[in-house]
Design a protein around this motif. Structure first.
Motif, PDB file in Angstrom:
ATOM      1  N   ILE A 293       0.900  -1.268   0.051  1.00  0.00           N
ATOM      2  CA  ILE A 293      -0.159   0.053  -0.089  1.00  0.00           C
ATOM      3  C   ILE A 293       0.904   1.376   0.210  1.00  0.00           C
ATOM      4  CG2 ILE A 293      -1.520   1.309   1.341  1.00  0.00           C
ATOM      5  CD1 ILE A 293      -2.790  -1.279   2.149  1.00  0.00           C
ATOM      6  N   CYS A 294       0.566   2.093  -0.829  1.00  0.00           N
ATOM      7  CA  CYS A 294       1.269   3.469  -1.058  1.00  0.00           C
ATOM      8  C   CYS A 294       1.136   4.213   0.198  1.00  0.00           C
ATOM      9  CB  CYS A 294       1.065   4.060  -2.385  1.00  0.00           C
ATOM     10  SG  CYS A 294       1.603   5.753  -2.390  1.00  0.00           S
ATOM     11  N   PRO A 295       2.227   4.743   0.768  1.00  0.00           N
ATOM     12  CA  PRO A 295       2.034   5.661   2.009  1.00  0.00           C
ATOM     13  C   PRO A 295       1.585   6.731   1.699  1.00  0.00           C
ATOM     14  CG  PRO A 295       4.091   5.455   1.544  1.00  0.00           C
ATOM     15  CD  PRO A 295       3.627   4.380   0.606  1.00  0.00           C
ATOM     16  N   LYS A 296       1.491   7.517   0.494  1.00  0.00           N
ATOM     17  CA  LYS A 296       1.072   8.856   0.227  1.00  0.00           C
ATOM     18  C   LYS A 296      -0.399   8.856  -0.061  1.00  0.00           C
ATOM     19  CE  LYS A 296       5.395  10.509  -1.162  1.00  0.00           C
ATOM     20  NZ  LYS A 296       6.235   9.802  -1.787  1.00  0.00           N
ATOM     21  N   CYS A 297      -0.739   7.851  -0.839  1.00  0.00           N
ATOM     22  CA  CYS A 297      -2.169   7.839  -1.217  1.00  0.00           C
ATOM     23  C   CYS A 297      -3.217   6.698  -1.105  1.00  0.00           C
ATOM     24  CB  CYS A 297      -2.330   8.233  -2.932  1.00  0.00           C
ATOM     25  SG  CYS A 297      -1.715   6.506  -3.757  1.00  0.00           S
ATOM     26  N   GLY A 298      -2.555   5.492  -0.476  1.00  0.00           N
ATOM     27  CA  GLY A 298      -3.254   4.328   0.087  1.00  0.00           C
ATOM     28  C   GLY A 298      -3.651   3.440  -1.205  1.00  0.00           C
ATOM     29  N   SER A 299      -3.096   3.642  -2.231  1.00  0.00           N
ATOM     30  CA  SER A 299      -3.675   2.793  -3.319  1.00  0.00           C
ATOM     31  C   SER A 299      -2.768   1.385  -3.216  1.00  0.00           C
ATOM     32  CB  SER A 299      -3.709   3.523  -4.610  1.00  0.00           C
ATOM     33  OG  SER A 299      -2.356   3.711  -4.821  1.00  0.00           O
ATOM     34  N   GLN A 300      -3.277   0.408  -3.814  1.00  0.00           N
ATOM     35  CA  GLN A 300      -2.439  -0.635  -3.906  1.00  0.00           C
ATOM     36  C   GLN A 300      -1.821  -0.845  -5.211  1.00  0.00           C
ATOM     37  OE1 GLN A 300      -5.526  -4.003  -3.383  1.00  0.00           O
ATOM     38  NE2 GLN A 300      -6.247  -3.440  -1.391  1.00  0.00           N
TER      39      GLN A 300
ATOM     40  N   TYR B 267       6.486   0.721  -7.217  1.00  0.00           N
ATOM     41  CA  TYR B 267       5.810   1.857  -8.007  1.00  0.00           C
ATOM     42  C   TYR B 267       4.554   2.167  -7.874  1.00  0.00           C
ATOM     43  CZ  TYR B 267       5.336   5.062 -11.899  1.00  0.00           C
ATOM     44  OH  TYR B 267       5.285   6.281 -12.719  1.00  0.00           O
ATOM     45  N   CYS B 268       4.255   3.283  -7.283  1.00  0.00           N
ATOM     46  CA  CYS B 268       2.590   3.693  -7.216  1.00  0.00           C
ATOM     47  C   CYS B 268       2.255   4.229  -8.582  1.00  0.00           C
ATOM     48  CB  CYS B 268       2.361   4.633  -6.232  1.00  0.00           C
ATOM     49  SG  CYS B 268       0.861   5.243  -6.109  1.00  0.00           S
ATOM     50  N   LYS B 269       1.203   3.616  -9.078  1.00  0.00           N
ATOM     51  CA  LYS B 269       0.622   4.088 -10.484  1.00  0.00           C
ATOM     52  C   LYS B 269      -0.003   5.378 -10.340  1.00  0.00           C
ATOM     53  CE  LYS B 269       0.395  -0.368 -12.136  1.00  0.00           C
ATOM     54  NZ  LYS B 269      -0.362  -1.846 -12.362  1.00  0.00           N
ATOM     55  N   SER B 270      -0.748   5.679  -9.243  1.00  0.00           N
ATOM     56  CA  SER B 270      -1.557   6.899  -9.360  1.00  0.00           C
ATOM     57  C   SER B 270      -0.775   8.112  -8.912  1.00  0.00           C
ATOM     58  CB  SER B 270      -2.683   6.547  -8.209  1.00  0.00           C
ATOM     59  OG  SER B 270      -2.433   5.799  -7.293  1.00  0.00           O
ATOM     60  N   CYS B 271       0.204   7.678  -8.041  1.00  0.00           N
ATOM     61  CA  CYS B 271       1.330   8.911  -7.854  1.00  0.00           C
ATOM     62  C   CYS B 271       2.294   9.126  -8.677  1.00  0.00           C
ATOM     63  CB  CYS B 271       1.970   8.971  -6.301  1.00  0.00           C
ATOM     64  SG  CYS B 271       0.994   8.461  -4.827  1.00  0.00           S
ATOM     65  N   ARG B 272       2.480   8.046  -9.308  1.00  0.00           N
ATOM     66  CA  ARG B 272       3.679   7.918 -10.520  1.00  0.00           C
ATOM     67  C   ARG B 272       5.069   8.312  -9.614  1.00  0.00           C
ATOM     68  NH1 ARG B 272       1.352  10.790 -15.938  1.00  0.00           N
ATOM     69  NH2 ARG B 272      -0.315   9.346 -16.009  1.00  0.00           N
TER      70      ARG B 272
HETATM   71 ZN   LIG Z   1       0.417   6.581  -4.205  1.00  0.00          ZN
END
Ligand SMILES: [Zn+2]
Length: 393
Positions: free
Chosen positions: A40-47, A79-84
């Motif tokens: 889980i991304c610590p910035k936005c919470g997406s998987q 790598y978080c796809k939503s935050c890039r």
């Molecule tokens: Zn993110």
């Protein structure tokens, strides 16, 4: 036993042991985090489960058989796809931005409580004193948070004791004890009304307080009248009884000098009914030669008699009789005691309604002073308060 077996037993389930090596004065275990379905991304919470590189961190772990232990954790970057943006996976037992595991902090905090002083803990764990203090007082704060928000008790004892002389003047602390449950309730710096109110005004349930026991201090009396509107004030019996003692001792000292006749000094201070018949008549014979000392001694005993009365009404009659009797005395000490009695008459008589004393509060003061001595004095009041509130209850 091979290190891998020990490691399997000690490590959290999400970590896998690779190898153990000697490191500094102990060991270092290389471990890797097992792969999850997603992170889980610590910035936005997406998987996400896209890996993009590796990184390793070294953290301190709780010692095993007194040998210091470190963990070298091989982590993956994701790598978080939503935050890039990339981020590093987290491990449960290590909080973000910390170089120690949860278990290490816990073992240090536990030793801080059980060892006699903190330098022994520092020597055993090979850590800095700054880290030690932080861990210790954080643990105490957590412990105290469990009691946060509890309302004022119904029966309260208030007293003060010495804190420090570092700032060029003497600082005191005021303690509030729950006399019914017999535990320390709250503690604040200073003994003047303004600073006390500032420090305790957040505590709910002021109207709960029915009885407050204090020593004869005008500051506390006006504070309590204002701050606890429903409370009756009791002047502490012990403080009341020993008001005359200094005058008695002074007169004795003037007659006999500093160290002479110390045995009589003890007899004069003892409760008269505890003495043998012969000792009592001996004291009487001795007092016949010194009328001033005799008068003070009789008044001391009369005040004790008042406190032995049963019931408010009888006590009131006796106290008024004593005050009248003291009017005719020419001694300055007696007049001073009389003034105090007149000023505090209601508070003295309130004692006979339900017989609360400040004994427990004085005992708490004793424990607090013992803590101060053990730590060779405190500089920081916040830490002193945390330590005392978590120890004395
Ligand atoms: Zn993110």
């Amino acid at each position: 036993m091979p290190a891998s077996n020990v490691a399997q037993f000690f490590l959290p389930k999400e970590l896998k042991f690779i190898v153990s090596k000697p490191y500094k004065n102990g060991f270092i275990w290389e471990v890797v985090k097992l792969r999850n379905d997603f992170e889980i991304c610590p910035k936005c919470g997406s998987q996400t489960n896209v890996r993009c590189g590796k990184v390793s961190v070294t953290v301190r772990e709780a010692p095993i058989r007194n040998d210091p232990l470190w963990l070298k954790i091989h982590k993956h970057r994701y790598y978080c796809k939503s935050c890039r943006k990339p981020f590093t996976e987290s491990v449960d037992c290590v909080w973000p931005k910390r170089r120690t595991t949860y278990y290490f902090r816990k073992s240090v905090a536990r030793d801080c409580e059980s060892y006699t002083n903190l330098s022994l803990v520092r020597r055993d764990h090979h850590c800095s004193s700054g880290f030690l203090y932080k861990v210790h007082y954080d643990a105490l704060k957590t412990k105290l948070n469990e009691r946060k928000g509890s309302p004022w008790p119904t029966v309260l004892g208030v007293d003060e004791h010495f804190f420090s002389r570092r700032k060029g003047y003497t600082e005191f602390t005021t303690v509030f004890c729950d006399l019914k449950k017999r535990r320390l309730f709250e503690m604040c710096l200073g003994k003047d009304k303004k600073s006390i109110v500032e420090q305790v005004k957040h505590i709910p349930g002021r109207e709960n307080v029915k009885v407050v026991v204090i020593d004869m201090s005008n500051g506390y009396r006006s504070l309590i009248k204002e701050f606890f509107p429903n409370a009756i004030i009791i002047a502490d019996k012990f403080h009341m009884l020993r008001l005359i003692t200094p005058a008695l001792l002074k007169v004795r000292k003037n007659i006999h000098g500093h160290r002479q006749d110390l045995q009589r000094r003890r007899l004069l201070l003892k409760n008269r009914e505890d003495l043998d018949y012969f000792v009592r008549s001996d004291v009487d014979e001795y007092l016949q030669n010194y009328p001033e000392l005799d008068e003070l001694y009789r008044i001391k005993e009369r005040l004790r008699e008042v406190y032995r009365c049963r019931g408010y009404r009888i006590a009131k009659i006796n106290l008024e009789r004593l005050i009248n009797q003291m009017t005719s005395s020419s001694l300055e000490a007696v007049q001073r005691l009389r003034n105090t009695l007149v000023k505090w008459k209601d508070e003295v008589l309130n004692y006979f309604e339900n017989r609360w004393t400040n004994g427990f509060t004085e005992a708490t003061n004793g424990s607090a002073k013992a803590l101060q001595r053990r730590a060779r004095g405190y500089k920081n009041f916040v830490n002193y308060r945390l330590k005392t509130l978590t120890t004395c209850f």
